[in-house]
Design a protein around this motif. Structure first.
Motif, mmCIF file in Angstrom:
data_model
loop_
_atom_site.group_PDB
_atom_site.id
_atom_site.type_symbol
_atom_site.label_atom_id
_atom_site.label_comp_id
_atom_site.label_asym_id
_atom_site.label_seq_id
_atom_site.Cartn_x
_atom_site.Cartn_y
_atom_site.Cartn_z
ATOM 1 N N THR A 161 0.820 -1.219 0.000
ATOM 2 C CA THR A 161 0.000 0.000 0.000
ATOM 3 C C THR A 161 0.852 1.267 0.000
ATOM 4 O OG1 THR A 161 -0.147 -0.030 2.425
ATOM 5 C CG2 THR A 161 -1.896 -1.165 1.188
ATOM 6 N N SER A 162 2.075 1.163 0.496
ATOM 7 C CA SER A 162 2.987 2.308 0.484
ATOM 8 C C SER A 162 4.395 1.815 0.739
ATOM 9 C CB SER A 162 2.603 3.334 1.559
ATOM 10 O OG SER A 162 2.870 2.814 2.861
ATOM 11 N N VAL A 163 5.373 2.670 0.464
ATOM 12 C CA VAL A 163 6.760 2.297 0.703
ATOM 13 C C VAL A 163 7.000 2.067 2.199
ATOM 14 C CG1 VAL A 163 9.155 3.084 0.597
ATOM 15 C CG2 VAL A 163 7.621 3.510 -1.320
ATOM 16 N N GLU A 164 6.452 2.950 3.028
ATOM 17 C CA GLU A 164 6.630 2.807 4.471
ATOM 18 C C GLU A 164 6.012 1.505 4.982
ATOM 19 O OE1 GLU A 164 7.981 3.123 8.097
ATOM 20 O OE2 GLU A 164 8.550 4.452 6.437
ATOM 21 N N ALA A 165 4.819 1.166 4.444
ATOM 22 C CA ALA A 165 4.174 -0.090 4.833
ATOM 23 C C ALA A 165 5.020 -1.280 4.399
ATOM 24 C CB ALA A 165 2.785 -0.178 4.222
ATOM 25 N N GLY A 166 5.636 -1.146 3.242
ATOM 26 C CA GLY A 166 6.510 -2.212 2.762
ATOM 27 C C GLY A 166 7.725 -2.384 3.655
ATOM 28 N N ARG A 167 8.301 -1.265 4.080
ATOM 29 C CA ARG A 167 9.457 -1.341 4.970
ATOM 30 C C ARG A 167 9.081 -1.920 6.327
ATOM 31 N NH1 ARG A 167 11.496 4.675 3.220
ATOM 32 N NH2 ARG A 167 12.693 4.023 1.374
ATOM 33 N N ARG A 168 7.885 -1.600 6.801
ATOM 34 C CA ARG A 168 7.410 -2.164 8.064
ATOM 35 C C ARG A 168 7.304 -3.684 7.950
ATOM 36 N NH1 ARG A 168 3.790 1.234 8.901
ATOM 37 N NH2 ARG A 168 2.081 0.203 7.801
ATOM 38 N N TYR A 169 6.809 -4.147 6.802
ATOM 39 C CA TYR A 169 6.709 -5.594 6.575
ATOM 40 C C TYR A 169 8.091 -6.238 6.554
ATOM 41 C CZ TYR A 169 6.567 -9.965 4.017
ATOM 42 O OH TYR A 169 6.759 -11.266 3.628
ATOM 43 N N VAL A 170 9.039 -5.579 5.886
ATOM 44 C CA VAL A 170 10.390 -6.126 5.817
ATOM 45 C C VAL A 170 10.989 -6.260 7.213
ATOM 46 C CG1 VAL A 170 12.756 -5.673 5.059
ATOM 47 C CG2 VAL A 170 10.853 -5.331 3.472
ATOM 48 N N ARG A 171 10.785 -5.255 8.068
ATOM 49 C CA ARG A 171 11.293 -5.336 9.448
ATOM 50 C C ARG A 171 10.670 -6.516 10.188
ATOM 51 N NH1 ARG A 171 10.772 0.416 9.175
ATOM 52 N NH2 ARG A 171 8.755 0.321 10.237
ATOM 53 N N ASP A 172 9.366 -6.663 10.067
ATOM 54 C CA ASP A 172 8.678 -7.759 10.750
ATOM 55 C C ASP A 172 9.093 -9.113 10.178
ATOM 56 O OD1 ASP A 172 7.381 -5.891 12.267
ATOM 57 O OD2 ASP A 172 5.527 -5.926 11.083
ATOM 58 N N TYR A 173 9.307 -9.142 8.880
ATOM 59 C CA TYR A 173 9.719 -10.373 8.207
ATOM 60 C C TYR A 173 11.097 -10.813 8.700
ATOM 61 C CZ TYR A 173 11.609 -13.354 4.510
ATOM 62 O OH TYR A 173 12.197 -14.384 3.828
ATOM 63 N N VAL A 174 12.017 -9.860 8.807
ATOM 64 C CA VAL A 174 13.371 -10.173 9.256
ATOM 65 C C VAL A 174 13.360 -10.703 10.685
ATOM 66 C CG1 VAL A 174 15.605 -9.165 9.867
ATOM 67 C CG2 VAL A 174 14.521 -8.581 7.685
ATOM 68 N N VAL A 175 12.609 -10.042 11.557
ATOM 69 C CA VAL A 175 12.519 -10.497 12.947
ATOM 70 C C VAL A 175 11.962 -11.918 13.019
ATOM 71 C CG1 VAL A 175 11.328 -10.142 15.145
ATOM 72 C CG2 VAL A 175 12.311 -8.186 13.930
ATOM 73 N N PHE A 176 10.907 -12.178 12.258
ATOM 74 C CA PHE A 176 10.257 -13.482 12.261
ATOM 75 C C PHE A 176 11.182 -14.576 11.725
ATOM 76 C CE2 PHE A 176 7.438 -16.420 9.705
ATOM 77 C CZ PHE A 176 7.053 -17.209 10.779
ATOM 78 N N THR A 177 11.792 -14.339 10.572
ATOM 79 C CA THR A 177 12.629 -15.376 9.962
ATOM 80 C C THR A 177 13.920 -15.607 10.736
ATOM 81 O OG1 THR A 177 13.578 -13.735 8.428
ATOM 82 C CG2 THR A 177 11.700 -15.048 7.645
ATOM 83 N N HIS A 178 14.467 -14.566 11.352
ATOM 84 C CA HIS A 178 15.661 -14.763 12.170
ATOM 85 C C HIS A 178 15.340 -15.599 13.408
ATOM 86 C CE1 HIS A 178 18.426 -11.299 10.585
ATOM 87 N NE2 HIS A 178 18.034 -12.131 9.642
ATOM 88 N N TYR A 179 14.155 -15.401 13.933
ATOM 89 C CA TYR A 179 13.717 -16.192 15.081
ATOM 90 C C TYR A 179 13.600 -17.663 14.696
ATOM 91 C CZ TYR A 179 10.962 -17.485 19.193
ATOM 92 O OH TYR A 179 10.505 -18.070 20.337
ATOM 93 N N VAL A 180 12.988 -17.923 13.534
ATOM 94 C CA VAL A 180 12.850 -19.296 13.042
ATOM 95 C C VAL A 180 14.229 -19.903 12.794
ATOM 96 C CG1 VAL A 180 12.003 -20.734 11.146
ATOM 97 C CG2 VAL A 180 10.576 -18.890 12.039
ATOM 98 N N GLU A 181 15.134 -19.103 12.243
ATOM 99 C CA GLU A 181 16.487 -19.585 11.979
ATOM 100 C C GLU A 181 17.186 -19.993 13.274
ATOM 101 O OE1 GLU A 181 20.547 -18.152 9.654
ATOM 102 O OE2 GLU A 181 19.055 -16.678 10.251
#
Length: 214
Positions: A161-181
């Motif tokens: 929906t926006s660049v900022e929303a995309g960056r927010r998703y990337v931050r959440d994605y990184v936290v989630f996948t690093h936790y799984v790793e």
């Protein structure tokens, strides 16, 4: 099973939002009901310093033994001062032990201040049964996964929906996948040091050995 517990413990620390490199994370040895002081009580009761020497480096044995003898002697002569001198010995022992880990001494903490999972880990070693420990840590991990997954999934839904929303998703994605790793690789579970990271072996090379990869 040991590897399972180790990876679960690493994830539990991440769930608590605590950096694995922080010395205070592993400071349960400075509590009145921690293993160091438990062994100190046993040593004083037996009149034998041997049980506590494993917690300190060889070069610190003389200092610890001297403090032990003083506490033991005063306790025999003056019951009123026994508690005070034992406390002094506990403080000395913890301080020396913490120094051997390259960690700061911040005093002896009250009984009951150990994290429940760490207390369960100590009980597991005593009993030889890690069922309680696995249950406690598994619940922490499940909660951590659920929270991180939920946040990443929610932000993903609006990522475009926006660049900022995309960056927010990337931050959440990184936290989630690093936790799984961390869960699946067991990364950081050894904390990057031996029981005595500043032993003569390490000092010979001019520095203590610490390896933390995140």
């Amino acid at each position: 099973m040991k590897q399972q517990v180790r990876t679960l413990m690493a994830a539990a620390l991440l769930t608590a939002g605590t950096a694995l490199t922080a010395p205070s994370v592993f400071a349960h040895c400075d509590t009145l009901d921690g293993p160091v002081i438990q062994d100190a009580r046993i040593a004083l009761e037996k009149g034998d310093v041997t049980p506590v020497l494993k917690w300190v480096r060889k070069q610190d044995e003389k200092q610890v033994t001297s403090g032990f003898k003083k506490a033991l002697a005063v306790g025999k002569l003056d019951a009123a001062r026994r508690q005070k001198e034992e406390r002094h010995f506990f403080e000395l022992l913890v301080k020396v032990h913490r120094a051997s880990e390259g960690a700061p001494y911040t005093g002896v903490k009250p009984a009951g201040s150990v994290d429940p999972a760490i207390a369960a880990a100590d009980r597991a070693l005593v009993s030889g049964d890690d069922a309680e420990l696995v249950r406690i840590v598994t619940e922490v991990v499940k909660k951590g996964l659920h929270e991180r997954f939920g946040k990443a999934a929610a932000s993903r839904a609006t990522a475009d929906t926006s660049v900022e929303a995309g960056r927010r998703y990337v931050r959440d994605y990184v936290v989630f996948t690093h936790y799984v790793e961390a869960l699946t690789s067991g990364g950081g579970t050894d904390h990057g040091h031996d029981a005595h990271p500043k032993t003569e072996r390490h000092e010979k090379h001019g520095k203590s050995k610490h390896t933390h990869d995140h």
